[in-house]
Design an enzyme around this catalytic site. Structure first.
Site, short mmCIF file in Angstrom:
data_model
loop_
_atom_site.label_atom_id
_atom_site.label_comp_id
_atom_site.label_asym_id
_atom_site.label_seq_id
_atom_site.Cartn_x
_atom_site.Cartn_y
_atom_site.Cartn_z
N TRP A 164 0.78 -1.28 0.16
CA TRP A 164 -0.10 0.02 0.00
C TRP A 164 0.75 1.36 -0.08
O TRP A 164 0.48 2.25 -0.57
CB TRP A 164 -1.17 -0.04 1.26
CG TRP A 164 -2.15 -0.97 0.72
CD1 TRP A 164 -2.53 -2.06 1.49
CD2 TRP A 164 -3.15 -1.02 -0.23
NE1 TRP A 164 -3.44 -2.83 0.88
CE2 TRP A 164 -3.69 -2.08 0.11
CE3 TRP A 164 -3.35 -0.03 -1.16
CZ2 TRP A 164 -4.63 -2.31 -0.90
CZ3 TRP A 164 -4.31 -0.36 -1.93
CH2 TRP A 164 -5.15 -1.38 -1.88
N LYS A 224 -12.56 -1.33 6.44
CA LYS A 224 -11.76 -2.39 7.32
C LYS A 224 -12.48 -2.03 8.59
O LYS A 224 -12.73 -3.15 9.38
CB LYS A 224 -10.46 -2.10 7.21
CG LYS A 224 -9.72 -2.65 6.03
CD LYS A 224 -9.39 -1.87 5.03
CE LYS A 224 -8.84 -2.53 3.74
NZ LYS A 224 -7.98 -1.93 2.80
N ASP A 275 -1.58 6.68 6.18
CA ASP A 275 -2.89 5.80 5.69
C ASP A 275 -3.02 4.98 6.56
O ASP A 275 -2.36 3.77 6.77
CB ASP A 275 -2.31 5.36 4.42
CG ASP A 275 -3.21 4.35 3.86
OD1 ASP A 275 -4.47 4.14 4.45
OD2 ASP A 275 -3.08 3.63 2.83
C1 LIG Z 1 -7.62 -1.15 1.65
C2 LIG Z 1 -6.58 -0.27 1.66
C3 LIG Z 1 -6.27 0.94 0.71
C4 LIG Z 1 -7.37 0.86 -0.39
O1 LIG Z 1 -8.40 1.43 0.03
P1 LIG Z 1 -9.64 1.71 -1.09
O2 LIG Z 1 -10.80 2.20 -0.23
O3 LIG Z 1 -9.85 0.54 -1.89
O4 LIG Z 1 -8.98 2.79 -2.04
C5 LIG Z 1 -5.04 1.75 0.90
N1 LIG Z 1 -4.28 1.55 2.17
C6 LIG Z 1 -4.50 0.84 2.89
C7 LIG Z 1 -3.48 0.62 4.04
C8 LIG Z 1 -5.59 -0.25 2.77
O5 LIG Z 1 -5.64 -1.24 3.59
#
Ligand SMILES: *Cc1c(COP(=O)(O)O)cnc(C)c1O
Length: 359
Positions: free
Chosen positions: A101, A195, A171
């Site tokens: 990511w 999540k 993030d």
């Molecule tokens: C799932 C995830 C993403 C992507 O999220 P989207 O909502 O599909 O854009 C980005 N960063 C991390 C750490 C993730 O777990």
């Protein structure tokens, strides 16, 4: 019948949240309509939106100097939103490469700004987190971006990087709300919702006010943090149902005792599962012990030929979505806030039994 759903995302939601949403679906608050069918500008929805923000602020103890935004496009939209808002032309940004990511965030940022790699754990195949002393930070960078929890690799920073006076951007998609967090360490936090917050499509952005106003003039309006802050995240129609569900999740977290209580539960869940893996002589997890994720637990079986049987038998036992990411293989148990301790017990019991039969 409900299963124990170990999906990495969109992930399991707390049962009481789903039950309340079901009960309110046809007739929300006596209005004879669902929450999806009312104006986002009407008083009833504004109340939902404001309460959700207030509850999130309470849970994370977000200081008044931070704006909370509810945006569309998931975390991926913020991969672009962060550089477009925080990195004026002619400046550069530091990124820490901790795996999948982080690399996705860097690839998107490179389309707009100069990305400097402040550290990379590629040499350990992303099974570690870089030490603070290994970060090569540019004091002139517009911000430092990192990914506290790598959802696919299952590696989590055991510390919050010290970036001096440079704003730290995180993030937190797969670890936000999993335990208490000192928001004041960050210039900006963002998280896709699917999540630990609610349905997919929504992203929460928590941004320190003084960072607003650095946006490039060509930033699209729906990614413009200042415009979004000034409009209460309602420059256009927000994802109202996702926002409502997020609010129910925040309420559920408060009822569970807040982030300190959830953090203790998450610690127990992770310790139980890692202990079962390490003690099995059958399963293995490759991540350095001090940076194992509390939320995403990848593990392998001794022979990949066993994977299919493991997944099929687990599903038959009500333990679903345990396949690892296609980039990694093996298994991955995602054990976000909504996964009860009973789900961990059921998984550990199944794993022990499977190992005995196949060891
Ligand atoms: C799932 C995830 C993403 C992507 O999220 P989207 O909502 O599909 O854009 C980005 N960063 C991390 C750490 C993730 O777990």
């Amino acid at each position: 019948m409900r299963v124990f759903n170990f999906s990495a995302g969109p992930a399991a939601l707390p049962l009481p949240v789903l039950e309340q949403a079901r009960d309110e679906l046809l007739d929300w608050r006596g209005g004879g309509m669902s929450v999806m069918e009312v104006s986002h500008r009407g008083k009833p929805f504004i109340a939902v939106a404001e309460q959700a923000e207030a509850d999130l602020r309470e849970l994370l103890a977000i200081p008044a100097a931070y704006k909370v935004l509810f945006l569309q496009g998931g975390a991926t939209a913020q991969f672009a939103g962060v550089p477009l808002n925080l990195c004026p032309a002619g400046t550069q940004a530091d990124y820490i490469d901790s795996g999948h990511w982080a690399q996705r965030a860097m690839a998107e940022a490179r389309r707009f700004v100069t990305v400097q790699v402040a550290a990379s754990t590629a040499a350990t195949r992303h099974t570690t987190a870089p030490a603070q002393a290994a970060l090569q930070l540019d004091p002139g960078a517009a911000y430092v971006h990192y990914t506290p929890n790598e959802t696919i690799g299952g590696v989590e920073f055991p510390y919050v990087p010290d970036t001096g006076g440079v704003p730290l951007v995180a993030d937190l998609s797969s670890t936000i709300l999993s335990r208490p967090l000192d928001v004041t360490r960050f210039g900006l936090i963002y998280a896709g919702a699917q999540k630990n917050i609610g349905p997919s499509g929504l992203a929460v952005v928590i941004v320190r006010e003084d960072l607003l106003g650095r946006a490039r003039p060509d930033v699209p309006a729906i990614l413009d943090y200042r415009a979004m802050a000034e409009s209460g995240s309602m420059l256009n129609t927000p994802p109202t149902f996702s926002w409502y569900i997020a609010g129910l999740v925040f309420r559920w977290l408060q009822n569970e005792g807040g982030l300190a209580a959830i953090g203790e539960r998450n610690r127990r869940k992770a310790e139980r599962l890692y202990a079962a893996i390490d003690g099995s002589g059958f399963y293995a997890n490759p991540i350095a012990r001090d940076c194992r994720s509390w939320m995403n637990v990848p593990f392998t079986l001794p022979r990949p030929e066993l994977d299919k049987a493991f997944l099929a038998e687990a599903a038959a036992a009500g333990l679903t979505n345990l396949a690892g990411h296609r980039a990694v293989g093996g298994m991955r148990a995602s054990i976000y806030n909504a996964m009860p301790e009973a789900g961990i017990e059921a998984l550990v019991d199944f794993m022990r039994d499977f190992a005995r039969r196949n060891g």
